[in-house]
Design a protein around this motif. Structure first.
Motif, PDB file in Angstrom:
ATOM      1  N   GLY A 267       0.767  -1.234   0.000  1.00 42.09           N
ATOM      2  CA  GLY A 267       0.000   0.000   0.000  1.00 42.09           C
ATOM      3  C   GLY A 267       0.795   1.280   0.000  1.00 42.09           C
ATOM      4  O   GLY A 267       0.222   2.370   0.128  1.00 42.09           O
ATOM      5  N   LEU A 268       2.103   1.191  -0.136  1.00 44.34           N
ATOM      6  CA  LEU A 268       2.905   2.398  -0.253  1.00 44.34           C
ATOM      7  C   LEU A 268       2.757   2.971  -1.664  1.00 44.34           C
ATOM      8  O   LEU A 268       2.540   2.226  -2.627  1.00 44.34           O
ATOM      9  CB  LEU A 268       4.374   2.099   0.057  1.00 44.34           C
ATOM     10  N   PRO A 269       2.869   4.296  -1.827  1.00 47.36           N
ATOM     11  CA  PRO A 269       2.588   4.922  -3.129  1.00 47.36           C
ATOM     12  C   PRO A 269       3.745   4.784  -4.115  1.00 47.36           C
ATOM     13  O   PRO A 269       4.326   5.766  -4.569  1.00 47.36           O
ATOM     14  CB  PRO A 269       2.354   6.387  -2.745  1.00 47.36           C
ATOM     15  N   VAL A 270       4.085   3.548  -4.433  1.00 49.51           N
ATOM     16  CA  VAL A 270       5.177   3.273  -5.369  1.00 49.51           C
ATOM     17  C   VAL A 270       4.667   2.325  -6.443  1.00 49.51           C
ATOM     18  O   VAL A 270       4.136   1.260  -6.136  1.00 49.51           O
ATOM     19  CB  VAL A 270       6.391   2.651  -4.649  1.00 49.51           C
ATOM     20  N   ARG A 271       4.827   2.716  -7.683  1.00 45.43           N
ATOM     21  CA  ARG A 271       4.392   1.877  -8.794  1.00 45.43           C
ATOM     22  C   ARG A 271       5.457   0.826  -9.118  1.00 45.43           C
ATOM     23  O   ARG A 271       6.636   1.031  -8.848  1.00 45.43           O
ATOM     24  CB  ARG A 271       4.148   2.746 -10.035  1.00 45.43           C
ATOM     25  N   ASN A 272       5.024  -0.270  -9.692  1.00 47.11           N
ATOM     26  CA  ASN A 272       5.929  -1.343 -10.108  1.00 47.11           C
ATOM     27  C   ASN A 272       6.589  -0.948 -11.433  1.00 47.11           C
ATOM     28  O   ASN A 272       6.433  -1.598 -12.467  1.00 47.11           O
ATOM     29  CB  ASN A 272       5.150  -2.663 -10.244  1.00 47.11           C
ATOM     30  N   THR A 273       7.306   0.183 -11.396  1.00 52.60           N
ATOM     31  CA  THR A 273       7.969   0.694 -12.596  1.00 52.60           C
ATOM     32  C   THR A 273       9.431   0.980 -12.292  1.00 52.60           C
ATOM     33  O   THR A 273       9.763   1.498 -11.226  1.00 52.60           O
ATOM     34  CB  THR A 273       7.301   1.986 -13.092  1.00 52.60           C
ATOM     35  N   VAL A 274      10.280   0.630 -13.235  1.00 50.17           N
ATOM     36  CA  VAL A 274      11.721   0.834 -13.113  1.00 50.17           C
ATOM     37  C   VAL A 274      12.246   1.365 -14.437  1.00 50.17           C
ATOM     38  O   VAL A 274      11.534   1.369 -15.446  1.00 50.17           O
ATOM     39  CB  VAL A 274      12.449  -0.485 -12.756  1.00 50.17           C
ATOM     40  N   ARG A 275      13.480   1.810 -14.442  1.00 52.71           N
ATOM     41  CA  ARG A 275      14.093   2.281 -15.678  1.00 52.71           C
ATOM     42  C   ARG A 275      14.950   1.175 -16.300  1.00 52.71           C
ATOM     43  O   ARG A 275      15.661   0.468 -15.582  1.00 52.71           O
ATOM     44  CB  ARG A 275      14.957   3.517 -15.399  1.00 52.71           C
ATOM     45  N   PRO A 276      14.892   1.029 -17.638  1.00 58.38           N
ATOM     46  CA  PRO A 276      15.727   0.036 -18.307  1.00 58.38           C
ATOM     47  C   PRO A 276      17.210   0.296 -18.000  1.00 58.38           C
ATOM     48  O   PRO A 276      17.588   1.441 -17.795  1.00 58.38           O
ATOM     49  CB  PRO A 276      15.428   0.268 -19.795  1.00 58.38           C
ATOM     50  N   PRO A 277      17.999  -0.769 -17.918  1.00 59.09           N
ATOM     51  CA  PRO A 277      17.729  -2.151 -18.325  1.00 59.09           C
ATOM     52  C   PRO A 277      17.003  -2.998 -17.287  1.00 59.09           C
ATOM     53  O   PRO A 277      16.727  -4.166 -17.543  1.00 59.09           O
ATOM     54  CB  PRO A 277      19.123  -2.703 -18.579  1.00 59.09           C
ATOM     55  N   GLN A 303       3.038  -3.601  14.582  1.00 62.85           N
ATOM     56  CA  GLN A 303       2.497  -3.081  15.821  1.00 62.85           C
ATOM     57  C   GLN A 303       1.638  -1.848  15.586  1.00 62.85           C
ATOM     58  O   GLN A 303       0.748  -1.526  16.344  1.00 62.85           O
ATOM     59  CB  GLN A 303       3.620  -2.737  16.803  1.00 62.85           C
ATOM     60  N   LYS A 304       1.962  -1.131  14.501  1.00 61.31           N
ATOM     61  CA  LYS A 304       1.186   0.057  14.161  1.00 61.31           C
ATOM     62  C   LYS A 304       1.069   0.142  12.661  1.00 61.31           C
ATOM     63  O   LYS A 304       1.924  -0.342  11.919  1.00 61.31           O
ATOM     64  CB  LYS A 304       1.838   1.321  14.717  1.00 61.31           C
ATOM     65  N   ASN A 305       0.031   0.763  12.178  1.00 61.65           N
ATOM     66  CA  ASN A 305      -0.182   0.903  10.739  1.00 61.65           C
ATOM     67  C   ASN A 305       0.304   2.267  10.305  1.00 61.65           C
ATOM     68  O   ASN A 305      -0.350   3.275  10.523  1.00 61.65           O
ATOM     69  CB  ASN A 305      -1.660   0.750  10.395  1.00 61.65           C
ATOM     70  N   THR A 306       1.516   2.291   9.722  1.00 63.75           N
ATOM     71  CA  THR A 306       2.095   3.564   9.298  1.00 63.75           C
ATOM     72  C   THR A 306       2.033   3.744   7.791  1.00 63.75           C
ATOM     73  O   THR A 306       2.552   4.714   7.257  1.00 63.75           O
ATOM     74  CB  THR A 306       3.557   3.662   9.753  1.00 63.75           C
ATOM     75  N   ILE A 307       1.421   2.797   7.102  1.00 61.13           N
ATOM     76  CA  ILE A 307       1.362   2.882   5.645  1.00 61.13           C
ATOM     77  C   ILE A 307       0.137   3.694   5.239  1.00 61.13           C
ATOM     78  O   ILE A 307      -0.981   3.400   5.628  1.00 61.13           O
ATOM     79  CB  ILE A 307       1.299   1.493   5.006  1.00 61.13           C
ATOM     80  N   THR A 308       0.377   4.714   4.447  1.00 57.51           N
ATOM     81  CA  THR A 308      -0.713   5.538   3.917  1.00 57.51           C
ATOM     82  C   THR A 308      -0.528   5.697   2.428  1.00 57.51           C
ATOM     83  O   THR A 308       0.566   5.958   1.956  1.00 57.51           O
ATOM     84  CB  THR A 308      -0.742   6.925   4.577  1.00 57.51           C
ATOM     85  N   LYS A 309      -1.591   5.531   1.701  1.00 56.97           N
ATOM     86  CA  LYS A 309      -1.495   5.641   0.250  1.00 56.97           C
ATOM     87  C   LYS A 309      -1.478   7.100  -0.156  1.00 56.97           C
ATOM     88  O   LYS A 309      -1.973   7.957   0.563  1.00 56.97           O
ATOM     89  CB  LYS A 309      -2.671   4.937  -0.404  1.00 56.97           C
TER      90      LYS A 309
END
Length: 309
Positions: A267-277, A303-309
């Protein structure tokens, strides 16, 4: 005055989040760093291997360093990644100094393997360009022999050696010879796999890929390891570390891409995208990782929910 105390404990290596246009998503990067700080990681290394260092322009590198310095705000030591050709490495070391980083990790320099004298001159040129702390990285085509390292530790900037090679015979020689002069960091891919072999040698710091998305499990593992709780260590190996490592080994570049996939899954705001190669994680492997994480988070809830989208 620069803090010469080397990093210890678990080090966080933020990724470089990319938006739909392929540019750095600074909002997502900020949340990545804040998450690592909230989870108690002892140091932050920005724009290094996990941050796709070799795929960053100088302008992008500088913007990331400025942002990280602002977010970290002196809470923990902040290091950057420098390397590549010697002029760019020196430039990035000076950028790091100018914006208030504590030091930098020197990544491998070149396509070919250099002689020890050439590697020495490379490191010497970088470490003497600033007063910042320097951590040398044993990896790929930049491997220091004991005699070369003996010359480099004459420079007070050199405070640590990070191993990403896994040559235990060399590690034993170096830790025995320099244990009173250098800090030793485990930088092997998915370092939790090898940390039980590194701790007895004097390694008291490691870079944790999984800490980008399940840092509480990395912490539980490390605490159990230091406490001699082999039952917990074995359980986390079986449930989390080794299954993730098996996926990591399925494709080249997954050492970076799999981190982003894991972050997106939790749930972290990171897309499954990378730069080639480097290539993104394939759907089949993404689903495998999700299954592992779903089970892991049920058995080892944070222990705590620190993930925010």
């Amino acid at each position: 005055m620069i803090n010469k105390q080397p990093p210890s404990g678990i080090s966080g290596f933020p990724v470089t989040p990319l938006n739909e246009n392929g540019n750095i998503d600074e909002t997502a990067l900020t949340k990545n760093i804040e998450f690592l700080l909230e989870e108690g990681l002892e140091s932050i290394f920005i724009a290094c291997g996990a941050g796709e260092f070799h795929n960053l322009s100088s302008e992008e590198f500088e913007s990331m360093v400025k942002l990280a310095v602002s977010v970290v705000d002196g809470k923990v030591p902040l290091y950057t990644g420098v390397g590549g050709n010697i002029k760019e490495a020196v430039e990035k070391a000076k950028i790091s100094e100018r914006h208030g980083a504590d030091g930098y990790l020197i990544l491998p320099p070149y396509l070919i393997e250099g002689e020890q004298e050439g590697i020495y001159e490379y490191y010497k040129t970088i470490v003497t360009s600033t007063d910042l702390n320097a951590i040398l990285y044993q990896r790929a085509n930049a491997v220091l022999e004991a005699e070369t390292l003996d010359r480099l530790v004459e420079f007070p900037q050199v405070i640590g050696l990070k191993d990403g090679l896994g040559n235990m015979e060399l590690n034993i020689e170096l830790t025995q010879r320099f244990r009173n002069r250098l800090a030793f960091l485990n930088g092997m891919p998915l370092a939790e796999v090898t940390m039980p072999a590194y701790v007895p040698l004097g390694y008291n710091c490691y870079s944790s890929a999984i800490s980008n998305y399940i840092p509480h499990i990395s912490r539980k593992f490390y605490n159990a390891l230091l406490a001699g709780d082999q039952h917990t260590v074995n359980d986390i190996y079986e449930d989390v570390i080794l299954p993730i490592n098996r996926i990591r080994r399925k494709r080249k570049g997954y050492a970076v891409a799999l981190i982003k996939a894991g972050m997106e899954i939790v749930g972290l705001p990171v897309r499954n995208t990378v730069r080639p190669p480097v290539v993104p994680v394939e759907r089949e492997h993404y689903d495998e990782l999700k299954q592992i994480l779903d089970k892991a988070l049920q058995k080892y809830p944070p222990q705590k929910n620190t993930i925010t989208k």
